[in-house]
Design an enzyme around this catalytic site. Structure first.
Site, short mmCIF file in Angstrom:
data_model
loop_
_atom_site.label_atom_id
_atom_site.label_comp_id
_atom_site.label_asym_id
_atom_site.label_seq_id
_atom_site.Cartn_x
_atom_site.Cartn_y
_atom_site.Cartn_z
CG ASP A 288 -103.83 -76.19 -24.41
OD1 ASP A 288 -102.81 -76.51 -23.78
OD2 ASP A 288 -104.22 -76.77 -25.45
CG ASP B 128 -106.41 -79.30 -27.52
OD1 ASP B 128 -105.80 -78.79 -26.56
OD2 ASP B 128 -105.90 -80.12 -28.29
P1 ADP Z 1 -98.86 -80.15 -23.49
O1 ADP Z 1 -99.95 -80.98 -24.12
O2 ADP Z 1 -99.35 -78.76 -23.12
O3 ADP Z 1 -97.58 -80.12 -24.26
P2 ADP Z 1 -98.27 -82.26 -21.53
O4 ADP Z 1 -98.40 -82.13 -20.04
O5 ADP Z 1 -99.11 -83.26 -22.22
O6 ADP Z 1 -98.51 -80.78 -22.07
O7 ADP Z 1 -96.74 -82.58 -21.89
C1 ADP Z 1 -95.71 -81.81 -21.34
C2 ADP Z 1 -94.38 -82.23 -21.92
O8 ADP Z 1 -94.07 -83.57 -21.51
C3 ADP Z 1 -94.34 -82.28 -23.42
O9 ADP Z 1 -94.08 -81.02 -23.99
C4 ADP Z 1 -93.20 -83.28 -23.65
O10 ADP Z 1 -91.96 -82.65 -23.50
C5 ADP Z 1 -93.37 -84.25 -22.52
N1 ADP Z 1 -94.17 -85.42 -22.93
C6 ADP Z 1 -95.41 -85.77 -22.51
N2 ADP Z 1 -95.82 -86.91 -23.07
C7 ADP Z 1 -94.82 -87.31 -23.90
C8 ADP Z 1 -94.64 -88.42 -24.80
N3 ADP Z 1 -95.56 -89.37 -24.97
N4 ADP Z 1 -93.47 -88.49 -25.46
C9 ADP Z 1 -92.51 -87.55 -25.31
N5 ADP Z 1 -92.64 -86.49 -24.50
C10 ADP Z 1 -93.76 -86.36 -23.80
MG MG Z 2 -103.71 -78.93 -25.77
#
Ligand code: ADP
Ligand code: MG
Length: 298
Positions: A38, A243
């Site tokens: 990841d 994680d």
């Molecule tokens: P990762 O943890 O691998 O970055 P996520 O699926 O949690 O993957 O998030 C993917 C993308 O979605 C982030 O890189 C961001 O661009 C957007 N994102 C997710 N949650 C938020 C948040 N709370 N605020 C702003 N952007 C978010």
């Molecule tokens: Mg992660």
């Protein structure tokens, strides 16, 4: 290996901060020839910070960050925490920022968040979030995003009442152990792959920095697990290192799931091995330990 050898192996692991849940995981680790990592919180520190803000509308940074923080205050995502922390700097009382109330909060997994603050609809997230809600992204905004991504930062878009209002760049530095771990794995003929929910631009820039063999970006939790299964179907023995809650399905699917000790409880529970020091070189410690415990020459 005898049960005693397994006990010794597990004990040595524990003393080095590598917790191995049972002899089967210890045995499978020696055959691993492909590792899926990841990105956020695994290859990177997982403590992102806001490094840039670009306002596209006539609004003060204080007013802008008030709306953004009121929305993100409801999210557990590390990016949300980075944004709220940064927003405090524009508050009269940093210790007690007292954000306005957010209504109708909605978290859209893998895309961002949405809420109503002071009667205005606020969205904070990636390009997908904006396009799903018909927010137009002008060309110069696209360039700001691309520039951030090229520097391995994540560009976050903010809309107010469906109008693009600001762009933030969030930086999440690599772990010092990331590059070394991948280089050592390469010398052991073990292939390393990165999977992330983050966008392709940022993912590719991080991949270049750590010199990882391949990348899969914009991946949902289910797709991370599918990637693991796909590699297994090709005959690989696959370890997954992660994680987050979003890594749990992949950790379970992998032949050996390894959780970062500083990670979420759900990831730690889903894994076979826990890297207590959150140091990526301990991926190699675990494999070495398995090879030593189960080699016939012992
Ligand atoms: P990762 O943890 O691998 O970055 P996520 O699926 O949690 O993957 O998030 C993917 C993308 O979605 C982030 O890189 C961001 O661009 C957007 N994102 C997710 N949650 C938020 C948040 N709370 N605020 C702003 N952007 C978010
Ligand atoms: Mg992660």
């Amino acid at each position: 290996a005898t049960p005693t050898a397994v006990m010794v192996g597990t004990g040595v692991g524990a003393s080095q901060g590598v917790l191995i849940k049972g002899g089967e995981a210890l045995e499978r680790a020696r055959k691993v020839n492909c590792i899926v990592f990841d990105k956020t919180g695994t290859l990177t520190m997982g403590n992102p910070v806001v490094v840039k803000t670009k306002l596209l509308k006539n609004m003060t940074l204080g007013d802008f960050y008030e709306l953004v923080a009121a929305t993100e205050g409801n999210s557990e995502h590390p990016i949300a925490k980075a944004i709220v922390n940064h927003a405090k700097k524009f508050r009269e009382d940093e210790e007690n920022p007292a954000w306005p109330q957010a209504h109708d909060f909605l978290s859209i997994t893998g895309s961002g968040v949405k809420a109503t603050v002071k009667g205005r609809e606020i969205m904070v997230g990636n390009k997908n979030l904006m396009s799903q809600h018909g927010v137009y992204i002008p060309k110069d905004a696209g360039e700001v995003l691309a520039e951030a991504e090229d520097m391995a930062q994540t560009g976050i878009l903010v809309s107010v009442d469906r109008e693009l209002t600001g762009i933030l760049a969030v930086s999440d530095p690599l772990k010092p152990s990331a590059r070394a771990a991948i280089s050592i794995l390469k010398s052991m003929n073990i292939v390393s792959i990165m999977v992330t929910g983050d966008n392709w631009g940022t993912a590719n820039a991080i991949a270049r920095e750590v010199d990882i063999d391949s990348v899969m970006a914009e991946a949902k939790p289910k797709q991370k697990a599918e990637k693991v299964k796909e590699l297994q179907a090709l005959g690989h023995v696959v370890a997954m290192v992660g994680d987050g809650i979003n890594d749990a399905p992949a950790l379970v699917a992998a032949d050996v799931g390894m959780a970062i000790g500083a990670g979420t409880d759900i990831a730690i529970e889903a894994a076979d091995i826990v890297l207590m020091k959150s140091n990526l070189e301990d991926v190699i410690t675990a494999i070495d330990l398995s090879r030593k415990t189960f080699s016939r020459i012992r």
